[in-house]
Design a protein around this motif. Structure first.
Motif, PDB file in Angstrom:
ATOM      1  N   GLU A 136      77.534  86.734   9.239  1.00 20.36           N
ATOM      2  CA  GLU A 136      78.120  85.580   9.924  1.00 20.36           C
ATOM      3  C   GLU A 136      77.527  85.425  11.330  1.00 20.36           C
ATOM      4  O   GLU A 136      77.225  84.319  11.764  1.00 20.36           O
ATOM      5  N   GLU A 146      76.568  74.884  13.346  1.00 18.53           N
ATOM      6  CA  GLU A 146      77.368  75.291  12.197  1.00 18.53           C
ATOM      7  C   GLU A 146      78.470  76.253  12.637  1.00 18.53           C
ATOM      8  O   GLU A 146      79.594  76.225  12.139  1.00 18.53           O
ATOM      9  N   GLN A 149      81.310  74.282  14.269  1.00 23.89           N
ATOM     10  CA  GLN A 149      82.076  73.564  13.254  1.00 23.89           C
ATOM     11  C   GLN A 149      82.969  74.535  12.479  1.00 23.89           C
ATOM     12  O   GLN A 149      84.122  74.226  12.168  1.00 23.89           O
ATOM     13  N   ALA A 150      82.471  75.734  12.193  1.00 25.77           N
ATOM     14  CA  ALA A 150      83.264  76.720  11.456  1.00 25.77           C
ATOM     15  C   ALA A 150      84.460  77.181  12.278  1.00 25.77           C
ATOM     16  O   ALA A 150      85.530  77.447  11.730  1.00 25.77           O
ATOM     17  N   PRO A 181      80.936  80.623   9.287  1.00 24.20           N
ATOM     18  CA  PRO A 181      80.372  79.456   8.577  1.00 24.20           C
ATOM     19  C   PRO A 181      80.126  79.713   7.097  1.00 24.20           C
ATOM     20  O   PRO A 181      80.293  78.818   6.279  1.00 24.20           O
ATOM     21  N   LYS A 185      82.661  78.045   3.723  1.00 28.83           N
ATOM     22  CA  LYS A 185      82.113  77.174   2.685  1.00 28.83           C
ATOM     23  C   LYS A 185      82.524  77.615   1.276  1.00 28.83           C
ATOM     24  O   LYS A 185      82.220  76.945   0.297  1.00 28.83           O
ATOM     25  N   TYR A 208      71.525  78.694   4.928  1.00 31.33           N
ATOM     26  CA  TYR A 208      71.895  79.985   5.521  1.00 31.33           C
ATOM     27  C   TYR A 208      71.144  81.125   4.825  1.00 31.33           C
ATOM     28  O   TYR A 208      70.561  81.996   5.473  1.00 31.33           O
TER      29      TYR A 208
END
Length: 527
Positions: A136, A146, A149-150, A181, A185, A208
């Motif tokens: 991560e 990203e 946003q996570a 992130p 998902k 990723y």
């Protein structure tokens, strides 16, 4: 009148749905109908088995083409090309049409690559837990947006990996530990080594996982592989599997695979290995009884059955509640991983978007000129009845476009545009037959309403006969032809059905509405 209104609303709905449909980048396409290869540009390829590497009998060639067809379809799914066409041509070739593709050389390289089948052991997700915090942090460092946003979505993550250790890398990485992130998902965990990702998030997760630092941080001796996109996208998610990096065996040792049923009538797939492959497979399966074994074709996990016992030269795969069609499909995948010879490109055509736009512009201009000429002539010659015909003609065009938008896989090609313009003339022809019959009845002294009814009745047989013969021809074009010829046949057939509907129902309804609402003093009919 109600039936006509329903058809209008359905056509508008399908056209609007197509107009708002999103492309691979998530942007609306703004196309009311799907355009074919010759209108939006792209690449047309014709492939066949390269028999310079291995001579095949007719039976072997037919089987090889079926296997290659399965492989090509899976590879096109990985390319992410929308509205593509993959179909068999004759007994020995495959046609591939890739509209709007930008990386043509990459597509050709992928299609010509020899299919690669592997059997890999599925590893439990617990092995991934220890590496998750470092993975991560690597993702947040490589993709800062990203990570932010996570962080905002953190409250909805839900902790899929219950036993993941807390990050203790220090205060300077505290912000990074708040963002997950990768885990954000994941929609949920599947069986043993399977993670489920929403289809909309697969591109981000793939980005990723391609990063070198993320690859380095994966547990030693493991790799991550996606499931088959074709099967999973229908359910709205894709599966991501944790596998042993080194396969148990590759497809080169697989000699045959067939779909059968067991003693209880359940579908199974039986396969046969070479003697050398059987020794290796027997040793590895004996060490992994109770584990899942992923069947991986071209880096995509097709299925992951549980190893029930040691398998040597002969084995079977139980499919549970699957159908016989699923078993046949899996057997084809297994055989596809042992293609006797690679594919080669024997024909290639590339159409640029500029040429496609020129075809659209010229086709629309020709269509507008032709339709305008028809409308002017029919208004001058048939007056009020001509107005009814023009209204029916407008609805006719709406119905055709709506049908093309509604049919899955249907695309408007340049020959299809020609078929559309041709069918406009046929739609007018049906109205001409009706109007002339009405004129004959009026000339014989009949009143307006009986004349209209008799005109439609007497013209019906001629309309059905002429359209039915043309419909048969359109069906033959679609069945025997391919590509543009099929496009012409489809639009011609849709046009014939729509023209019969508008001539028999729409025009007749307009006449009846007019006759019911006209003034009692207006006894005549301008026709």
């Amino acid at each position: 009148m109600g039936l006509i209104l329903v058809c209008v609303l359905l056509s508008v709905f399908f056209l609007y749905r197509n107009y708002m449909r999103e492309d691979a980048q998530g942007k609306p396409t703004r196309d009311i109908v799907t355009l074919g290869l010759d209108l939006q540009g792209g690449t047309h390829l014709k492939l066949e088995i390269d028999e310079s590497k291995a001579r095949l009998s007719p039976e072997q060639r037919a089987d090889a083409i079926e296997r290659a067809l399965k492989v090509v379809r899976m590879r096109i799914d990985q390319l992410g090309v929308g509205e593509h066409v993959v179909q068999k041509s004759g007994d020995s070739r495959i046609i591939v049409e890739l509209p709007g593709i930008e990386k043509e050389n990459r597509a050709k390289e992928i299609l010509q690559r020899t299919a690669f089948l592997e059997f890999q052991v599925v590893r439990p997700l617990d092995e991934l837990n220890a590496a998750l915090p470092r993975i991560e942090r690597a993702i947040v460092a490589a993709f800062p947006n990203e990570g932010r946003q996570a962080e905002r979505q953190q409250s909805t993550v839900g902790g899929l990996f219950k036993n993941a250790p807390a990050d203790s890398a220090g205060a300077d990485s505290a912000a990074a530990t708040l963002a997950r992130p990768f885990q954000s998902k994941l929609t949920r965990l599947g069986s043993q080594g399977q993670m489920l990702v929403a289809v909309a998030d697969t591109q981000a997760v793939s980005r990723y996982l391609r990063h070198p630092e993320v690859q380095r941080l994966l547990p030693r001796g493991t790799t991550l592989a996606w499931g088959v996109a074709e099967a999973e996208e229908q359910a709205g998610f894709a599966s991501l599997w944790l596998l042993e990096a080194d396969p148990i065996m590759t497809g080169q040792h697989l000699q045959n695979a067939l779909a059968q049923t067991d003693q209880f009538g359940r579908p199974i797939v039986v396969f046969e290995l070479s003697r050398r492959g059987g020794r290796t497979f027997g040793r590895e399966t004996a060490a992994h009884i109770g584990d899942q074994m992923a069947i991986v074709l071209d880096d995509r996990v097709y299925t992951a059955p549980v190893i029930r016992g040691q398998i040597t030269t002969n084995g079977q795969i139980e499919l549970g509640n699957a159908t016989m069609e699923d078993a046949t499909d899996l057997a084809l995948v297994l055989r596809a991983g042992a293609l006797p010879a690679p594919l080669k490109i024997v024909e290639e055509r590339t159409i640029g978007p500029t040429l496609g736009q020129d075809s659209i512009d010229n086709g629309m201009l020709a269509g507008m000129i032709g339709v305008t000429a028809v409308v002017v002539m029919i208004l001058l010659y048939y007056k009020l009845a001509g107005v009814f015909a023009v209204i029916a003609l407008g609805l006719y065009v709406l119905f055709i476009l709506g049908a093309l938008a509604a049919l899955p896989g249907a695309a408007l090609t340049f020959p299809g545009m020609a078929g559309l313009v041709l069918s406009v003339g046929m739609a007018v022809d049906a109205n001409v037959l009706i109007f002339e019959r009405i004129r004959e009845e009026l000339a014989a002294g009949r009143a307006v309403r009986p004349a209209v009814q008799e005109g439609f009745k007497n013209a019906l047989s001629a309309i059905v006969d002429s359209n039915l013969t043309t419909l048969i021809t359109a069906g033959i074009l679609y069945y025997i032809g391919s590509g543009p010829v099929q496009g012409f046949g489809v639009t011609l057939a849709i046009g014939i059905v729509a023209s019969m509907f508008t001539a028999i129902f729409v025009t007749r309804t307009l006449f009846l509405v007019y006759l019911e609402r006209r003034s009692p003093a207006a006894q005549g009919l301008s026709i």
